[in-house]
Design a protein around this motif. Structure first.
Motif, PDB file in Angstrom:
ATOM      1  N   GLY A 202      25.900  40.541  26.392  1.00 34.42           N
ATOM      2  CA  GLY A 202      25.334  40.995  27.360  1.00 34.42           C
ATOM      3  C   GLY A 202      25.211  40.390  28.736  1.00 34.42           C
ATOM      4  O   GLY A 202      24.913  40.783  29.171  1.00 34.42           O
ATOM      5  N   THR A 203      25.826  39.491  28.640  1.00 31.34           N
ATOM      6  CA  THR A 203      26.105  38.269  29.647  1.00 31.34           C
ATOM      7  C   THR A 203      26.825  38.589  31.049  1.00 31.34           C
ATOM      8  O   THR A 203      28.480  39.238  30.109  1.00 31.34           O
ATOM      9  N   ASP A 204      27.272  38.989  32.202  1.00 33.78           N
ATOM     10  CA  ASP A 204      27.888  39.497  33.250  1.00 33.78           C
ATOM     11  C   ASP A 204      28.550  38.145  33.096  1.00 33.78           C
ATOM     12  O   ASP A 204      29.086  37.278  34.272  1.00 33.78           O
ATOM     13  N   VAL A 205      29.878  37.896  32.678  1.00 31.32           N
ATOM     14  CA  VAL A 205      31.119  36.485  33.184  1.00 31.32           C
ATOM     15  C   VAL A 205      31.699  37.304  33.150  1.00 31.32           C
ATOM     16  O   VAL A 205      32.333  37.988  33.890  1.00 31.32           O
ATOM     17  N   THR A 206      31.952  35.982  34.866  1.00 26.91           N
ATOM     18  CA  THR A 206      33.634  35.982  35.757  1.00 26.91           C
ATOM     19  C   THR A 206      34.054  34.738  35.027  1.00 26.91           C
ATOM     20  O   THR A 206      33.596  33.287  34.888  1.00 26.91           O
ATOM     21  N   VAL A 207      35.777  34.611  34.770  1.00 29.73           N
ATOM     22  CA  VAL A 207      36.021  33.381  34.752  1.00 29.73           C
ATOM     23  C   VAL A 207      37.354  33.222  35.901  1.00 29.73           C
ATOM     24  O   VAL A 207      37.670  34.440  36.527  1.00 29.73           O
ATOM     25  N   VAL A 208      37.829  31.919  36.415  1.00 29.89           N
ATOM     26  CA  VAL A 208      37.930  31.553  36.499  1.00 29.89           C
ATOM     27  C   VAL A 208      39.503  30.851  36.242  1.00 29.89           C
ATOM     28  O   VAL A 208      39.049  29.456  35.868  1.00 29.89           O
ATOM     29  N   GLU A 209      40.804  30.288  36.912  1.00 30.67           N
ATOM     30  CA  GLU A 209      41.722  30.343  36.161  1.00 30.67           C
ATOM     31  C   GLU A 209      42.531  29.496  37.517  1.00 30.67           C
ATOM     32  O   GLU A 209      43.083  30.560  38.146  1.00 30.67           O
ATOM     33  N   MET A 210      43.160  28.498  37.122  1.00 31.75           N
ATOM     34  CA  MET A 210      44.803  27.527  37.684  1.00 31.75           C
ATOM     35  C   MET A 210      45.244  28.610  38.374  1.00 31.75           C
ATOM     36  O   MET A 210      45.927  29.027  38.438  1.00 31.75           O
ATOM     37  N   LEU A 211      45.862  29.444  37.209  1.00 30.18           N
ATOM     38  CA  LEU A 211      46.977  29.721  36.532  1.00 30.18           C
ATOM     39  C   LEU A 211      46.986  31.291  36.738  1.00 30.18           C
ATOM     40  O   LEU A 211      46.185  31.893  36.962  1.00 30.18           O
ATOM     41  N   ASP A 212      48.049  32.141  35.758  1.00 31.88           N
ATOM     42  CA  ASP A 212      48.441  33.166  36.968  1.00 31.88           C
ATOM     43  C   ASP A 212      48.369  34.071  35.362  1.00 31.88           C
ATOM     44  O   ASP A 212      48.157  35.221  35.666  1.00 31.88           O
ATOM     45  N   SER A 213      47.197  33.445  35.019  1.00 29.19           N
ATOM     46  CA  SER A 213      47.295  34.445  33.390  1.00 29.19           C
ATOM     47  C   SER A 213      46.173  33.607  32.184  1.00 29.19           C
ATOM     48  O   SER A 213      45.667  32.811  32.627  1.00 29.19           O
ATOM     49  N   VAL A 214      45.571  34.914  31.052  1.00 34.93           N
ATOM     50  CA  VAL A 214      44.864  33.959  30.327  1.00 34.93           C
ATOM     51  C   VAL A 214      46.332  32.903  29.196  1.00 34.93           C
ATOM     52  O   VAL A 214      46.791  33.592  29.376  1.00 34.93           O
ATOM     53  N   LEU A 215      45.087  31.790  28.560  1.00 30.81           N
ATOM     54  CA  LEU A 215      45.750  31.820  28.125  1.00 30.81           C
ATOM     55  C   LEU A 215      47.252  31.373  27.329  1.00 30.81           C
ATOM     56  O   LEU A 215      48.184  31.779  27.160  1.00 30.81           O
ATOM     57  N   PRO A 216      47.407  30.232  29.278  1.00 30.84           N
ATOM     58  CA  PRO A 216      48.904  29.366  29.254  1.00 30.84           C
ATOM     59  C   PRO A 216      49.443  28.509  27.879  1.00 30.84           C
ATOM     60  O   PRO A 216      48.519  28.269  27.201  1.00 30.84           O
ATOM     61  N   GLY A 217      50.394  29.262  27.726  1.00 25.47           N
ATOM     62  CA  GLY A 217      51.134  28.342  26.812  1.00 25.47           C
ATOM     63  C   GLY A 217      50.756  29.526  25.399  1.00 25.47           C
ATOM     64  O   GLY A 217      52.216  29.323  24.451  1.00 25.47           O
ATOM     65  N   TYR A 218      51.134  30.621  25.909  1.00 21.47           N
ATOM     66  CA  TYR A 218      51.599  31.538  24.762  1.00 21.47           C
ATOM     67  C   TYR A 218      52.272  32.832  25.353  1.00 21.47           C
ATOM     68  O   TYR A 218      51.657  33.131  26.293  1.00 21.47           O
ATOM     69  N   GLU A 219      53.051  32.900  24.729  1.00 19.57           N
ATOM     70  CA  GLU A 219      53.849  34.417  25.272  1.00 19.57           C
ATOM     71  C   GLU A 219      53.290  35.410  25.436  1.00 19.57           C
ATOM     72  O   GLU A 219      51.554  36.082  25.209  1.00 19.57           O
ATOM     73  N   ASP A 220      53.588  36.039  27.139  1.00 19.81           N
ATOM     74  CA  ASP A 220      52.411  36.996  27.290  1.00 19.81           C
ATOM     75  C   ASP A 220      52.325  37.649  26.550  1.00 19.81           C
ATOM     76  O   ASP A 220      50.879  38.659  26.741  1.00 19.81           O
ATOM     77  N   ASP A 221      53.116  38.604  25.664  1.00 14.87           N
ATOM     78  CA  ASP A 221      53.128  40.098  24.856  1.00 14.87           C
ATOM     79  C   ASP A 221      51.341  39.579  23.664  1.00 14.87           C
ATOM     80  O   ASP A 221      51.113  40.291  23.230  1.00 14.87           O
ATOM     81  N   LEU A 222      51.421  37.759  23.605  1.00 16.55           N
ATOM     82  CA  LEU A 222      50.618  37.523  22.960  1.00 16.55           C
ATOM     83  C   LEU A 222      48.901  37.904  23.553  1.00 16.55           C
ATOM     84  O   LEU A 222      47.930  38.053  23.057  1.00 16.55           O
ATOM     85  N   ALA A 223      49.193  37.012  23.907  1.00 16.95           N
ATOM     86  CA  ALA A 223      47.611  37.223  25.821  1.00 16.95           C
ATOM     87  C   ALA A 223      47.148  38.457  26.590  1.00 16.95           C
ATOM     88  O   ALA A 223      46.113  38.883  25.948  1.00 16.95           O
TER      89      ALA A 223
END
Length: 474
Positions: A202-223
């Motif tokens: 139930g928490t209102d969550v905001t994620v900030v990331e320096m790079l351009d997507s979630v889970l850097p290092g994993y292939e785009d179609d996995l993330a």
């Protein structure tokens, strides 16, 4: 030796009782070596006490609460009430059971347990500094040493974990109340796993990331399915932004970020969780006294027998660098103990699985298609979507797919990637297949139970061969 020291001796001194250290100590004990295991905090290390185990417990609990409250399409209507302190208490019970087991297993295998912080005096001697006033220290002389001191969260300048609203993952997993709002700095695996936990509570969550997507290092179609599910949970993402500072504001705090152009953004929250990665704990060991070298980031380089540049001193787990995975630390610990005992043992990283316990989960092992091409193979790829799996549909979780990468001329499996339900479990079959030198025909010819998620593995192999039944062939 300082005044008040006592001196003891041991065949093997293991420094750090995490999943690398305690496994190394137990294996060395099984090989009839005299072993001393030193731990300055808690047996089981970060993994059992503050990381892998407590986070998965909280993921399970938050998933249960969320699914119970969002199962209307199954004809189930509920409004679960979460008591965070009781949930954390249950999580702590799981941790206590496992860490108590570590102590019992170590003692049962003849391992001497010692509490304190170890620092090298020279290449054959370490001083154990005991905590607490008047506790003193003692010197341990050793024939061999295994360094397994693990890692700690990296701090972002201006975000001190000692400040009340600023949390690391350990502190976040110990909260006794669900925060109304939370800013998470970092969209790696820790940030994304905990973003899911708190959003489902139930928490209102905001994620900030320096790079351009979630889970850097994993292939785009996995993330991509992970990001999509997170957005369905109303998690708000801001990419290309670095956290710069925070200040108290009203009933909470304001977190400021800055992008490459210098544009400043502000996000209000009750707390901020910093999850930008981990660094090795090697600065407390006085490694120079033993002649052990580290790289520019503080990691200890090792060979395929977990040996440092000082042959009788080994390093395992996070202090030895990537892959920084608990199960890799355990394997390295076994190998180090066996090498010390004179066994013909060595490390092989060809089939190391990795998992991210997001929603949906991700599991990987071996090579991607691009990596296989770079290594000179002629890769063939088979894929099976979970929305064509009867078992996945009956669980209500049918996002994602199984993908297998093989060498086309020989049929040997080279790697696999899974995003979807129970990916962390399913990847084990493919890791075993790679380790055994199995081919696509071997996996496809193995009869899998119906209806199960594991059928997707068989179908992906069949798809690579061109004769999958329940999906269109390539």
């Amino acid at each position: 030796m300082v005044v008040g020291d006592i001196s003891t001796g041991t065949d093997v001194l293991v420094i750090g009782a995490g999943p690398g250290g305690y496994v190394a100590a137990i294996r060395a004990g099984q090989l009839d070596l005299d072993v001393t295991l030193v731990e300055k905090d808690a047996y089981g290390g970060t993994c059992l006490n503050y990381g892998c185990i407590p986070s998965k417990a909280m993921i399970t609990a938050s998933d249960l609460a969320h699914e119970a409250g969002h199962a209307e399409e199954m004809g189930i209507y509920a409004d679960p009430e979460v008591e965070m302190d009781e949930m954390v208490g249950w999580k702590d019970g799981v941790v206590d059971q496992l860490t108590g087991g570590v102590e019992k297993l170590a003692k049962a295998n003849g391992v001497e347990l010692m509490e304190g912080r170890a620092e090298f005096a020279d290449e054959k001697k370490a001083r154990i500094v005991h905590s607490g006033g008047g506790q003193g220290s003692e010197t341990v002389e050793f024939e061999h040493a295994i360094v397994s001191t693990g890692s700690r969260p990296i701090q972002v300048p201006g975000f001190d974990f000692g400040d009340d609203p600023v949390l690391d993952s350990r502190q976040a997993l110990a909260l006794d109340e669900v925060p109304e709002s939370l800013v998470i700095v970092g969209a790696g695996y820790i940030g994304m796993e905990l973003a899911g936990v708190f959003a489902k509570l139930g928490t209102d969550v905001t994620v900030v990331e320096m790079l351009d997507s979630v889970l850097p290092g994993y292939e785009d179609d996995l993330a991509r399915p992970v990001k999509k599910k997170a957005e369905e949970l109303d998690i708000d993402f801001h990419f290309g932004e670095a956290a710069s500072e925070w200040e108290e504001s009203g009933d909470g705090i304001t977190v400021r970020t800055e992008d490459e152009e210098g544009t400043v953004s502000e996000f209000g929250a009750e707390k901020v969780l910093v999850a930008v990665g981990r660094e090795p704990v090697t600065d407390t060991l006085e490694l120079d006294n033993a002649g052990v070298e580290t790289d520019e980031d503080g990691f200890i380089p090792t060979d395929d027998r977990a040996r440092t540049n000082v042959e009788h001193i080994h390093a395992i787990g996070d202090v030895a660098g990537e892959p920084m995975l608990a199960h890799v630390a355990s394997k390295e610990g076994q190998v180090a103990a066996e090498v010390i005992a004179g066994e013909p043992s060595a490390l092989d990283y060809q089939a190391v699985p990795a998992a991210v316990f997001t929603d949906p989960e991700i599991g990987t092992v071996g090579m991607t298609e691009a990596e296989a091409e770079e290594e000179g193979f002629e890769p063939v790829v088979g894929k099976f979507p979970f929305n064509a799996s009867g078992r996945a549909l009956t669980t209500g979780h049918a996002d994602g797919f199984v993908r297998i990468v093989a060498d086309e001329p020989s049929g040997f499996l080279l790697g696999a990637q899974i995003v979807g339900p129970e990916a962390s479990e399913l990847i084990a079959e493919l890791g075993l297949a790679i380790e055994m030198g199995a081919t696509l025909e071997d996996v496809a010819a193995t009869i899998h139970t119906h209806p199960t998620l594991s059928e997707a593995v068989m179908e992906a192999a069949e798809n690579a061969l061109g004769h999958a039944i329940h999906t269109l062939n390539r």
